[in-house]
Design an enzyme around this catalytic site. Structure first.
Site, PDB file in Angstrom:
ATOM      1  N   SER A   1      -0.728   0.589   2.929  1.00 47.05           N
ATOM      2  CA  SER A   1       0.672   0.703   2.242  1.00 47.05           C
ATOM      3  C   SER A   1       1.575   0.877   3.614  1.00 47.05           C
ATOM      4  CB  SER A   1       1.063   1.781   1.390  1.00 47.05           C
ATOM      5  OG  SER A   1       2.100   1.607   0.669  1.00 47.05           O
TER       6      SER A   1
ATOM      7  N   GLU B   1       6.010  -4.463   2.709  1.00 48.16           N
ATOM      8  CA  GLU B   1       5.738  -4.320   1.321  1.00 48.16           C
ATOM      9  C   GLU B   1       6.958  -3.733   0.650  1.00 48.16           C
ATOM     10  OE1 GLU B   1       2.768  -1.161   0.824  1.00 48.16           O
ATOM     11  OE2 GLU B   1       2.278  -1.888  -1.078  1.00 48.16           O
ATOM     12  N   HIS B   2       7.382  -2.764   1.303  1.00 52.84           N
ATOM     13  CA  HIS B   2       8.686  -2.156   0.725  1.00 52.84           C
ATOM     14  C   HIS B   2       9.562  -2.233   1.825  1.00 52.84           C
ATOM     15  CE1 HIS B   2       5.176   0.229  -1.100  1.00 52.84           C
ATOM     16  NE2 HIS B   2       5.860   0.053  -2.141  1.00 52.84           N
TER      17      HIS B   2
ATOM     18  N   ASP C   1       8.160   3.011  -7.288  1.00 51.97           N
ATOM     19  CA  ASP C   1       6.716   3.515  -7.233  1.00 51.97           C
ATOM     20  C   ASP C   1       6.421   3.826  -8.606  1.00 51.97           C
ATOM     21  OD1 ASP C   1       6.241   2.833  -4.516  1.00 51.97           O
ATOM     22  OD2 ASP C   1       6.386   4.971  -3.761  1.00 51.97           O
TER      23      ASP C   1
ATOM     24  N   GLN D   1       6.160   7.343   2.273  1.00 52.88           N
ATOM     25  CA  GLN D   1       5.254   6.414   2.705  1.00 52.88           C
ATOM     26  C   GLN D   1       4.133   6.907   3.456  1.00 52.88           C
ATOM     27  OE1 GLN D   1       5.078   3.240   1.559  1.00 52.88           O
ATOM     28  NE2 GLN D   1       3.301   3.571   2.030  1.00 52.88           N
TER      29      GLN D   1
ATOM     30  N   HIS E   1     -10.646 -45.634 -12.476  1.00 53.44           N
ATOM     31  CA  HIS E   1      -9.435 -44.904 -12.771  1.00 53.44           C
ATOM     32  C   HIS E   1      -8.678 -45.913 -13.275  1.00 53.44           C
ATOM     33  CE1 HIS E   1     -11.008 -41.407 -10.717  1.00 53.44           C
ATOM     34  NE2 HIS E   1      -9.683 -40.621 -11.077  1.00 53.44           N
TER      35      HIS E   1
ATOM     36  N   HIS F   1       0.829   8.646   1.896  1.00 47.46           N
ATOM     37  CA  HIS F   1      -0.144   7.737   0.943  1.00 47.46           C
ATOM     38  C   HIS F   1      -1.516   8.040   1.853  1.00 47.46           C
ATOM     39  CE1 HIS F   1       1.808   6.187  -2.507  1.00 47.46           C
ATOM     40  NE2 HIS F   1       2.787   5.476  -1.634  1.00 47.46           N
TER      41      HIS F   1
END
Lengths: 429, 429
Positions: free
Chosen positions: B235, B324-325, B358, B257, B417, B260
């Site tokens: 993360s 990510e954030h 979150d 953060q 075809h 985590h």
């Protein structure tokens, strides 16, 4: 082509099974080595590989020149150009209609959440060489990329020993706004677009079909470096037929699938043995008149006609199989379609052959095979975009929601998460 | 935490680099062996692995019983239940608003193309055990699955040596409509949901975070058997700050953060060295007061403060990184957000801490890490659906479009075809 007369439910699983790609450590090792060389040595690796694998001298570079696009365009007939224009128009209007909108929700007083679609910046398209110049795939991948707003659309495709790429492929690339075309084939093309070289830009996502080496390379870079469109597998069609269908049309659709390659699979589901036999004999009759005999003979040997007792079993079997292409040549086909939960693309009634969707109706022909329709969409406008979320809390919003956040963070044992809220709330202004 | 003062553009690439997961052949081999056993032996393999790896006896089975859900619910405090309700409501309303509509376009006279969204039938959720009971992830995955209309939502999560799963995880699973919860952790849980066993149903797509074994297993089954949500990575948060930001808030977000795990990364981008130093000292001050010191210390050593000369460089760097954030604690943050092309989720202004997203604002917290934001969306309602296309040509439609299809099929050398069209047009009725 084998006919199965009313197989029991216990046999459905094996009847739905696709030929499993035999694990080939040799292919994986070769591809891994090629990718490593391209990542490390860039253009030099590409040149060396062209000379080693294709016995081709590439001192002139890989990039297709303006003059080559012009020469290709000059050799395309007016009638083919006209056909391509019709297809471009239909594909564009269907994909344009799919463009997602921004979503804004005030989920809680003072808490606003947005979902904003944004184009993937750089995409790469691989177009195989091989037995047929697949310019239609250029349309199916480059047009939606442009409509989504991708700023760079790069294409790699192999060339012949004189360095030529099929005219129609170059014409389609230019027509659909491909930024740059490189004469690179195989796993090395995938490596070039994944890692970037001095000449080939690195992209964020790679699309397009290919042989074993190409699909193995996509799979390998896909888990480490770039996104890929979807897992690859041999093409397949399932046709569900009843007394309203026309055996000749069913046979023709089956054969149009079978000419794709020797590992293609055609499946016919019908409700009487009589119809099964009629379809079988129409298939034999038509097959005798077609070129690409070898592919067709091999594919037919992978193909099956399955007789099931009623409509509901036929549709249940279709859902179990999850076909890439599903043709519903049955009574009330739109009602049947509403009961289909897994297919890449559905073709309704007697006048919607698979080849309409392959080329020109507007739907995309890059579709999930091998049962992946249970979990993947075919390529569509979303495939070229990402959806970012955005949130804005006002001070009042955070005051209202703060306790909820703190309570949950504490229950997860994450004190710093709680602190990020309380430090703001404790602060006076 | 290192401060970089006005690094040149040539250093951006390395400053954007994430810690590369060290290739670990040992993990891959272990996981491959586990997956093979689960595929081959089903429940028996799961029991044996529980006893071998977790030293746990599972003669009672893996499935969480009704009585366990009830007992868990009875132990959850009223205030946590209330907090969960608020989060459920917000997450539900934001994801509900994302439900796609069916698209219908007549692309050509007599040619109708539809794009129809359909829920993925069976999805699997993995919730790790480990240091924090991540019941919020249950909300983030099970609620959208239910809103999308998935008919089966299966969950696997490890238990402790007495067979207990965290109360909040069980409570959230029941609250969010998870069909069945199994006490299975690690790579074997992923194998069970991918292949199915006597007890655990096979699913079409697997979601959720996990340790190295879990993510390796997801990657392996993801290229052969089921879809997975997205590639995994540690993360990360990036905070862009200027004179309108509050150093204490920036530090708090950075630390939330960093708690985590030891491989988390925090990045601060700001426009003066003075602000950088203020943020650094606020971070030190707050860190001293937080638990999970070891994670925080290690994560801070991966973290960076980068001073860049102006707003446009700060946003360019943010786009290059693809966080990510991404927290925009700068002047006119919504304007800045409109210039962001790559981020998982964006947090606007001084009152939108990452922890809001979150837990409870409504956005999803399952987001692309490690720069995958350049090519992937975070989990959203689309993640639980597929879009099938449907086409219906009338006879008139095929008459109008037939030549286009035939022309293109012939140019690709695919006679069958073309035949699938001409056989229909030649037939009188």
């Amino acid at each position: 082509m084998k006919i199965y007369d009313n197989p029991g439910r216990d046999q459905w699983k094996s009847l739905c099974q696709r030929a499993k790609a035999t694990e080939n450590k040799q292919v994986e090792e070769t591809v891994t080595a090629i990718l490593k060389r391209v990542e490390r040595d860039g253009d030099r690796a590409l040149s060396e590989l062209a000379s080693e694998i294709e016995k081709r001298d590439v001192t002139g570079g890989f990039k297709v020149e303006e003059s080559e696009f012009e020469a290709a365009a000059s050799r395309i007939s007016a009638s083919l150009k006209e056909a391509i224009e019709v297809a471009v128009k239909n594909i564009s209007s269907f994909h344009q209609a799919q463009l997602p909108r921004e979503i804004i929700v005030e989920t809680f007083p003072g808490v606003t959440c947005l979902q904003r679609p944004v184009a993937i910046e750089k995409v790469g398209i691989y177009i195989p060489g091989g037995t047929a110049p697949l310019f239609s795939t250029v349309l199916m991948l480059a047009l939606p990329a442009r409509i989504a707003g991708c700023s760079k659309v790069v294409m790699c495709t192999p060339c012949d020993s004189e360095g030529h790429v099929a005219d129609a492929v170059l014409y389609a690339a230019r027509r659909c706004g491909v930024s740059e075309v490189f004469k690179i084939g195989g796993a090395q093309a995938i490596g070039a677009m994944a890692y970037g070289t001095e000449t080939v830009p690195a992209v964020n996502k790679i699309f397009g079909p290919g042989n074993r080496y190409v699909t193995t390379a996509k799979q390998l870079v896909g888990s480490t470096t770039v996104a890929i469109d979807m897992p690859a597998g041999p093409s397949e069609v399932m046709i569900v037929a009843d007394s309203t269908s026309c055996p000749d049309y069913v046979a023709a659709d089956l054969l149009s699938q079978c000419e794709h390659g020797s590992d293609s699979q055609g499946m016919v589901i019908c409700d009487t043995m009589e119809l099964a036999l009629e379809i079988e004999s129409a298939t034999k009759r038509q097959a005798a008149m077609l070129p690409r005999e070898e592919y067709i003979a091999k594919s037919l040997s992978n193909s099956r006609i399955i007789v099931l007792p009623n409509r509901s079993d036929m549709l249940a079997f279709a859902n179990r199989y999850g076909a890439e292409h599903l043709i519903l040549s049955i009574d009330e086909p739109m009602v049947a379609a509403s009961q289909i939960t897994a297919a890449g693309s559905i073709f309704i009634g007697n006048y919607s052959p698979e080849s309409a969707g392959d080329y020109a109706s507007g739907t995309n022909h890059t579709l999930p095979t091998s049962g992946w329709a249970h979990s993947y969409s075919g390529v569509n406008i979303d495939s070229f975009m990402r959806k970012m979320t955005i949130q804005k809390l006002t001070r009042r919003g955070l005051e209202g929601l703060g306790n909820t956040i703190i309570k949950m963070a504490e229950a997860e044992g994450l004190a710093a998460h709680a602190n990020a809220v309380s430090i703001r709330l404790e602060n006076g202004n």
